[in-house]
Scaffold this active site. Structure first.
Site, PDB file in Angstrom:
ATOM      1  N   TRP A  34       0.844  -1.210   0.000  1.00 31.51           N
ATOM      2  CA  TRP A  34       0.000   0.000   0.000  1.00 31.51           C
ATOM      3  C   TRP A  34       0.872   1.250   0.000  1.00 31.51           C
ATOM      4  O   TRP A  34       1.989   1.229   0.511  1.00 31.51           O
ATOM      5  CB  TRP A  34      -1.003   0.009   1.158  1.00 31.51           C
ATOM      6  CG  TRP A  34      -0.446   0.112   2.568  1.00 31.51           C
ATOM      7  CD1 TRP A  34      -0.284  -0.913   3.452  1.00 31.51           C
ATOM      8  CD2 TRP A  34      -0.001   1.295   3.262  1.00 31.51           C
ATOM      9  NE1 TRP A  34       0.247  -0.452   4.644  1.00 31.51           N
ATOM     10  CE2 TRP A  34       0.429   0.904   4.555  1.00 31.51           C
ATOM     11  CE3 TRP A  34       0.088   2.655   2.933  1.00 31.51           C
ATOM     12  CZ2 TRP A  34       0.921   1.803   5.518  1.00 31.51           C
ATOM     13  CZ3 TRP A  34       0.588   3.551   3.879  1.00 31.51           C
ATOM     14  CH2 TRP A  34       0.988   3.127   5.147  1.00 31.51           C
ATOM     15  N   GLU A  77       7.203   9.597  13.489  1.00 32.64           N
ATOM     16  CA  GLU A  77       7.410   8.860  12.235  1.00 32.64           C
ATOM     17  C   GLU A  77       8.291   9.650  11.267  1.00 32.64           C
ATOM     18  O   GLU A  77       9.121   9.078  10.559  1.00 32.64           O
ATOM     19  CB  GLU A  77       6.065   8.547  11.557  1.00 32.64           C
ATOM     20  CG  GLU A  77       5.148   7.589  12.322  1.00 32.64           C
ATOM     21  CD  GLU A  77       5.584   6.125  12.231  1.00 32.64           C
ATOM     22  OE1 GLU A  77       6.517   5.826  11.450  1.00 32.64           O
ATOM     23  OE2 GLU A  77       5.014   5.293  12.950  1.00 32.64           O
ATOM     24  N   GLU A 112       8.773   2.106   6.437  1.00 30.42           N
ATOM     25  CA  GLU A 112       8.399   3.058   7.485  1.00 30.42           C
ATOM     26  C   GLU A 112       8.103   4.446   6.913  1.00 30.42           C
ATOM     27  O   GLU A 112       7.238   5.165   7.413  1.00 30.42           O
ATOM     28  CB  GLU A 112       9.544   3.179   8.506  1.00 30.42           C
ATOM     29  CG  GLU A 112       9.640   2.025   9.490  1.00 30.42           C
ATOM     30  CD  GLU A 112       8.560   2.092  10.562  1.00 30.42           C
ATOM     31  OE1 GLU A 112       7.975   3.173  10.762  1.00 30.42           O
ATOM     32  OE2 GLU A 112       8.293   1.057  11.189  1.00 30.42           O
ATOM     33  N   HIS A 115       4.631   5.828   6.558  1.00 31.46           N
ATOM     34  CA  HIS A 115       3.786   6.168   7.705  1.00 31.46           C
ATOM     35  C   HIS A 115       3.684   7.680   7.919  1.00 31.46           C
ATOM     36  O   HIS A 115       2.592   8.236   8.004  1.00 31.46           O
ATOM     37  CB  HIS A 115       4.311   5.500   8.989  1.00 31.46           C
ATOM     38  CG  HIS A 115       4.368   4.013   8.881  1.00 31.46           C
ATOM     39  ND1 HIS A 115       5.001   3.230   9.811  1.00 31.46           N
ATOM     40  CD2 HIS A 115       3.881   3.159   7.949  1.00 31.46           C
ATOM     41  CE1 HIS A 115       4.889   1.952   9.470  1.00 31.46           C
ATOM     42  NE2 HIS A 115       4.218   1.878   8.343  1.00 31.46           N
ATOM     43  N   GLU A 165       8.742  -1.172  18.119  1.00 32.67           N
ATOM     44  CA  GLU A 165       7.757  -1.556  17.107  1.00 32.67           C
ATOM     45  C   GLU A 165       6.479  -2.033  17.796  1.00 32.67           C
ATOM     46  O   GLU A 165       5.374  -1.787  17.310  1.00 32.67           O
ATOM     47  CB  GLU A 165       8.297  -2.644  16.175  1.00 32.67           C
ATOM     48  CG  GLU A 165       9.492  -2.231  15.327  1.00 32.67           C
ATOM     49  CD  GLU A 165       9.144  -1.298  14.157  1.00 32.67           C
ATOM     50  OE1 GLU A 165       7.983  -0.890  14.014  1.00 32.67           O
ATOM     51  OE2 GLU A 165      10.065  -0.969  13.387  1.00 32.67           O
ATOM     52  N   THR A 168       4.712   1.202  19.056  1.00 33.05           N
ATOM     53  CA  THR A 168       4.030   1.962  18.002  1.00 33.05           C
ATOM     54  C   THR A 168       2.825   1.170  17.482  1.00 33.05           C
ATOM     55  O   THR A 168       1.821   1.760  17.117  1.00 33.05           O
ATOM     56  CB  THR A 168       4.972   2.306  16.826  1.00 33.05           C
ATOM     57  OG1 THR A 168       5.713   1.144  16.446  1.00 33.05           O
ATOM     58  CG2 THR A 168       5.934   3.411  17.191  1.00 33.05           C
ATOM     59  N   ASP A 197       1.665  -2.680   9.846  1.00 34.49           N
ATOM     60  CA  ASP A 197       3.094  -2.659   9.485  1.00 34.49           C
ATOM     61  C   ASP A 197       3.966  -2.797  10.730  1.00 34.49           C
ATOM     62  O   ASP A 197       4.939  -3.552  10.747  1.00 34.49           O
ATOM     63  CB  ASP A 197       3.466  -1.316   8.831  1.00 34.49           C
ATOM     64  CG  ASP A 197       3.194  -1.281   7.324  1.00 34.49           C
ATOM     65  OD1 ASP A 197       2.553  -2.205   6.808  1.00 34.49           O
ATOM     66  OD2 ASP A 197       3.645  -0.315   6.682  1.00 34.49           O
ATOM     67  N   GLU A 198       3.623  -2.040  11.767  1.00 31.92           N
ATOM     68  CA  GLU A 198       4.450  -2.047  12.989  1.00 31.92           C
ATOM     69  C   GLU A 198       4.455  -3.452  13.605  1.00 31.92           C
ATOM     70  O   GLU A 198       5.483  -3.909  14.095  1.00 31.92           O
ATOM     71  CB  GLU A 198       3.935  -1.032  14.023  1.00 31.92           C
ATOM     72  CG  GLU A 198       3.660   0.380  13.506  1.00 31.92           C
ATOM     73  CD  GLU A 198       4.888   1.177  13.087  1.00 31.92           C
ATOM     74  OE1 GLU A 198       5.955   0.575  12.881  1.00 31.92           O
ATOM     75  OE2 GLU A 198       4.762   2.408  12.951  1.00 31.92           O
ATOM     76  N   HIS A 201       6.848  -5.521  11.650  1.00 32.73           N
ATOM     77  CA  HIS A 201       8.236  -5.150  11.977  1.00 32.73           C
ATOM     78  C   HIS A 201       8.641  -5.670  13.365  1.00 32.73           C
ATOM     79  O   HIS A 201       9.783  -6.087  13.566  1.00 32.73           O
ATOM     80  CB  HIS A 201       8.399  -3.626  11.937  1.00 32.73           C
ATOM     81  CG  HIS A 201       8.195  -3.036  10.576  1.00 32.73           C
ATOM     82  ND1 HIS A 201       7.977  -1.694  10.363  1.00 32.73           N
ATOM     83  CD2 HIS A 201       8.170  -3.618   9.345  1.00 32.73           C
ATOM     84  CE1 HIS A 201       7.838  -1.465   9.062  1.00 32.73           C
ATOM     85  NE2 HIS A 201       7.926  -2.618   8.430  1.00 32.73           N
TER      86      HIS A 201
HETATM   87 FE   FE2 Z   1       7.940   1.011  13.153  1.00 29.58          FE
HETATM   88 FE   FE2 Z   2       6.160   3.594  11.722  1.00 31.64          FE
END
Ligand code: FE2
Ligand code: FE2
Length: 325
Positions: A34, A77, A112, A115, A165, A168, A197-198, A201
């Site tokens: 995305w 971010e 990242e 974000h 991670e 967040t 995503d976090e 990660h």
């Molecule tokens: Fe992150």
């Molecule tokens: Fe992030």
């Protein structure tokens, strides 16, 4: 690997050999990932102004503290250059051969980067933010840098990134559900995809620590203990507004997050709990004397945090951020 004490570089080189499969497992393919635009009004469309109007309408009811926390999240971010350059300086992460870990850092950074980009554009369109002040704080945070207490030790750094991670993930997840509560489904979706995503990660960084535990358990344990004794500071701990000293604004930002329940001292303890479980700390037994002491300290820590967590909570005061119109 063998019995004599290995250097961090040896361990990192050993693990770095698998970097391509690590990247395949934990990061998404760029062409199909995305992108911020997928969640924003299309400025080339005839309906652009109508879409922006609708977006602004949905942002009208968002409360003050919520906006403050969101701005703080965006600035955090956006300070990605600090994190990338910090990681590139870690022992065993090199731009020279073997390059494995540098590739990871670049590809993680690239994910990242979406974000801050997405949240920044969204807030710009919302009409509720003093963008110039937000941008000043962002420039300050990047200029001021940070010191997360890990030095260039990869073991300490991977404890830090695993923790962060997860933190967040929690805070973006909570801003997502609060957005929904205030009727803003678009913003909820945005915070939700970032949170996902976090989480991915976090899995990656936790797996790095697990792999290090397999080859260098005592040193990994001691590094984990070191970071928890020192306390994990947030990446934006130097956050400030125009005219303020380094770090002044950070306290108010985290008070607002605490008031909203977006990120609290209980979450800190819960992250520690889950790291102890994920890394199976209680059952690691092939340790030297220092490693064993570190393990015992870590296992007792959540209980100690819980005892003081209830006590220390003050009722943080409202604060006027210059980021909000
Ligand atoms: Fe992150
Ligand atoms: Fe992030």
């Amino acid at each position: 690997m063998n019995k004599h004490k290995q250097s961090r570089i040896e361990v990192m080189n050993f693990l770095g050999k698998k970097i391509d499969s690590i990247i395949d497992e934990f990061l998404k393919k760029i062409d199909t990932n995305w992108q911020p635009t997928d969640f924003l009004p299309d400025s080339s469309s005839e309906n652009f102004t109508a879409q922006v109007k609708e977006l602004q309408e949905q942002c009208k009811e968002l409360p003050y503290d919520y906006l403050a926390v969101l701005v703080g999240d965006v600035i955090t971010e956006e300070a990605l250059p600090t994190y990338e350059s910090w990681l590139m300086d870690v022992e065993g992460i090199t731009k020279h051969d073997p390059q494995g870990w540098a590739k990871w850092v670049r590809m993680w950074t690239a994910e990242e980067n979406r974000h801050g980009d997405l949240l920044n554009k969204y807030l710009y369109l919302s009409g509720r933010i003093n963008m110039r002040q937000m941008e000043i704080s962002t420039q300050y945070l990047i200029a001021d840098g940070f010191d997360i207490g890990t030095s260039t030790d990869p073991y300490k750094n991977f404890v830090y990134t695993s923790f962060q991670e997860m933190a967040t993930n929690i805070s973006h997840r909570r801003t997502a559900s609060l957005a929904k509560k205030h009727g803003n489904l678009q913003l909820s979706k945005i915070c939700g995809v970032i949170a996902a995503d976090e989480a991915r990660h976090a899995k990656a960084y936790k797996s790095f620590v697990s792999s290090i535990f397999e080859v260098d358990p005592s040193e990994m344990m001691i590094a984990f203990e070191y970071m928890m004794r020192k306390k994990i500071v947030m990446p934006a701990h130097f956050l400030r507004q125009a005219g303020e000293a380094i770090g002044t604004t950070f306290t108010h930002f985290s008070d607002a997050a605490q008031r909203l329940g977006v990120y609290t001292s209980w979450d800190y303890t819960e992250i520690l709990d889950s790291l102890l479980i994920d890394w199976n700390i209680g059952n690691i037994s092939n340790l030297d004397e220092h490693g064993e002491k570190a393990r015992d300290y870590l296992m007792a820590l959540p209980e100690r945090f819980r005892k003081v967590a209830g006590r220390g909570i003050k009722a943080p005061l409202e604060y006027e951020f210059n980021w909000i119109n």
